[in-house]
Scaffold this active site. Structure first.
Site, PDB file in Angstrom:
ATOM      1  N   HIS A  24       0.850  -1.199   0.000  1.00 53.22           N
ATOM      2  CA  HIS A  24       0.000   0.000   0.000  1.00 53.22           C
ATOM      3  C   HIS A  24       0.891   1.257   0.000  1.00 53.22           C
ATOM      4  O   HIS A  24       0.725   2.152  -0.826  1.00 53.22           O
ATOM      5  CB  HIS A  24      -0.886  -0.046   1.251  1.00 53.22           C
ATOM      6  CG  HIS A  24      -1.669   1.212   1.514  1.00 53.22           C
ATOM      7  ND1 HIS A  24      -3.034   1.254   1.445  1.00 53.22           N
ATOM      8  CD2 HIS A  24      -1.276   2.473   1.855  1.00 53.22           C
ATOM      9  CE1 HIS A  24      -3.447   2.485   1.736  1.00 53.22           C
ATOM     10  NE2 HIS A  24      -2.392   3.244   1.986  1.00 53.22           N
ATOM     11  N   GLU A  25       1.857   1.270   0.908  1.00 52.81           N
ATOM     12  CA  GLU A  25       2.762   2.426   1.003  1.00 52.81           C
ATOM     13  C   GLU A  25       3.628   2.561  -0.243  1.00 52.81           C
ATOM     14  O   GLU A  25       3.950   3.659  -0.664  1.00 52.81           O
ATOM     15  CB  GLU A  25       3.646   2.318   2.247  1.00 52.81           C
ATOM     16  CG  GLU A  25       2.915   2.576   3.552  1.00 52.81           C
ATOM     17  CD  GLU A  25       2.092   3.849   3.561  1.00 52.81           C
ATOM     18  OE1 GLU A  25       2.653   4.927   3.364  1.00 52.81           O
ATOM     19  OE2 GLU A  25       0.869   3.758   3.755  1.00 52.81           O
ATOM     20  N   HIS A  77       1.904   4.621  -2.758  1.00 54.66           N
ATOM     21  CA  HIS A  77       2.089   6.060  -2.540  1.00 54.66           C
ATOM     22  C   HIS A  77       3.480   6.482  -3.010  1.00 54.66           C
ATOM     23  O   HIS A  77       3.651   7.488  -3.672  1.00 54.66           O
ATOM     24  CB  HIS A  77       1.989   6.397  -1.046  1.00 54.66           C
ATOM     25  CG  HIS A  77       0.610   6.250  -0.472  1.00 54.66           C
ATOM     26  ND1 HIS A  77      -0.499   6.839  -1.023  1.00 54.66           N
ATOM     27  CD2 HIS A  77       0.171   5.596   0.641  1.00 54.66           C
ATOM     28  CE1 HIS A  77      -1.554   6.549  -0.281  1.00 54.66           C
ATOM     29  NE2 HIS A  77      -1.180   5.790   0.725  1.00 54.66           N
ATOM     30  N   ASP A 102      -5.879   8.429   4.261  1.00 53.28           N
ATOM     31  CA  ASP A 102      -5.837   8.796   2.840  1.00 53.28           C
ATOM     32  C   ASP A 102      -7.116   9.506   2.421  1.00 53.28           C
ATOM     33  O   ASP A 102      -7.091  10.467   1.653  1.00 53.28           O
ATOM     34  CB  ASP A 102      -5.683   7.534   1.976  1.00 53.28           C
ATOM     35  CG  ASP A 102      -4.312   6.903   2.161  1.00 53.28           C
ATOM     36  OD1 ASP A 102      -3.392   7.630   2.583  1.00 53.28           O
ATOM     37  OD2 ASP A 102      -4.175   5.701   1.880  1.00 53.28           O
TER      38      ASP A 102
HETATM   39 ZN   LIG Z   1      -2.273   5.229   2.420  1.00 50.88          ZN
END
Ligand SMILES: [Zn+2]
Length: 362
Positions: free
Chosen positions: A59-60, A63, A168
């Site tokens: 997930h990171e 980003h 987020d």
């Molecule tokens: Zn996030």
């Protein structure tokens, strides 16, 4: 000092595992062992924690890769069981970039869930009654493992999309509002919405589930600091490090003693110092280290100073310096111009600068 575990560096990004992951692991093992669970079951759960960690990491990474596309470097990434916190070297002011960078994280979880949906397939789990579910899900099969992972990824995506800071969803909301309003106004509206959600969670938590209370607190603190940071960065806009630096600073030679340093400390208001040799900055003397060694008066400055430090240039933006300082345990930097020491900047001084600006602008 941080209780987080450093996992390593990836292209200049320091990746850390938040201590709550250990707490979770210990809690799972303890509760399983106390309830007389088999070794298989404990192993199954441990592997599952590891898999959740990997999903948070991915997930990171979403980003990180999106940010890198816009030339923004991620300096630190902390993985928590509910998601991650990434620190970037600068924030984007473009709502479009913020929207894409923020969406990239939950999107990764949606993609993983989508792949699992067909790979398992999830349709095998439809149409059972409660008792049948209970028996089915209690089996330690690889298929169940993947099914739980599917649920985790859906939860990670949905949870992180709640429109409240620091999640987020809060950033997505701000970015959308930013298309229409100024950044400060957009942040203020998004913060108000975050507070409403946090208070709703607080009330529901009081009535039904204490976990929601923690979540509410997390959102309240996160949204407060986000509003504060945006407000302060807005105040610093247009200023350079030169405008807020300390100009009359005392410097020391590496061969001077702690006796000399202590005399200067007691005489004035300076607490941190730059150490210079042949016009070159060779180290920093932090207040904490001076106090720690204050009983050894004959010790040389070079034995106490820190040689691993960052410097700033006079023409750097003050808002960038502000972000950097928030990251540091010792928010004190020497300031240079054309490679020569011209002053220093510290958090107290910057804070004073902010207070004055606040009076001027608002
Ligand atoms: Zn996030």
């Amino acid at each position: 000092m941080s209780a987080n575990l450093k996992l390593g560096k990836y292209y200049g990004t320091e990746i850390q595992l938040h201590w709550t992951f250990f707490l979770l692991t210990v809690w799972i093992v303890l509760s399983e062992v106390l309830s007389g669970a088999s070794v298989d079951r404990v192993l199954f759960n441990l592997q599952f924690v590891l898999a959740v960690m990997i999903c948070v990491l991915l997930h990171e990474m979403g980003h990180l890769l999106a940010a890198r596309k816009f030339g923004i470097k991620t300096t630190k990434m902390v993985l928590l069981p509910v998601g991650g916190i990434s620190t970037v070297d600068k924030t984007t002011e473009s709502p479009k970039e913020e929207l894409l960078i923020t969406l990239a994280g939950p999107l990764v979880n949606i993609i993983i869930a989508g792949i699992l949906f067909f790979a398992i397939p999830v349709s095998d789990y439809i149409g059972y009654n409660f008792l049948e579910y209970f028996t089915l899900l209690n089996e330690f099969s690889f298929k169940n493992f993947l099914f739980f992972l599917f649920i985790v990824n859906i939860t990670l995506a949905v949870f992180n999309l709640i429109p409240a800071f620091p999640l987020d969803g809060g950033r997505i909301l701000r970015a959308v509002l930013d298309f229409k309003f100024s950044r400060v106004t957009a942040t203020r509206i998004a913060t108000t919405i975050s507070h409403v959600i946090a208070i709703f969670l607080l009330l529901t938590g009081l009535l039904f589930n204490p976990i929601l209370l923690f979540l509410s607190l997390f959102l309240l603190i996160g949204s407060f600091s986000e509003n504060q940071v945006v407000h302060q960065i807005d105040l610093l806009k247009g200023y350079l490090v030169r405008d807020a630096m300390l100009k009359n600073i005392t410097v020391f030679d590496p061969k001077e003693t702690m006796e000399d340093v202590i005399r200067v400390i007691l005489r004035g208001s300076e607490t941190n110092f730059v150490v210079v040799k042949n016009k070159k900055i060779v180290g920093l003397l932090y207040h904490k280290d001076i106090i720690e060694n204050s009983n050894k008066r004959s010790l040389l400055v070079q034995e106490v100073m820190t040689t691993n430090f960052k410097t700033m240039e006079t023409k750097e933006e003050l808002s960038v310096a502000y972000r950097l300082m928030q990251e540091e345990t010792h928010p004190f930097f020497p300031v240079t111009e054309k490679n020569e020491l011209v002053g220093a900047i510290d958090f107290d001084n910057l804070h004073e600068f902010l207070l004055m600006e606040d009076r001027l602008k608002y």
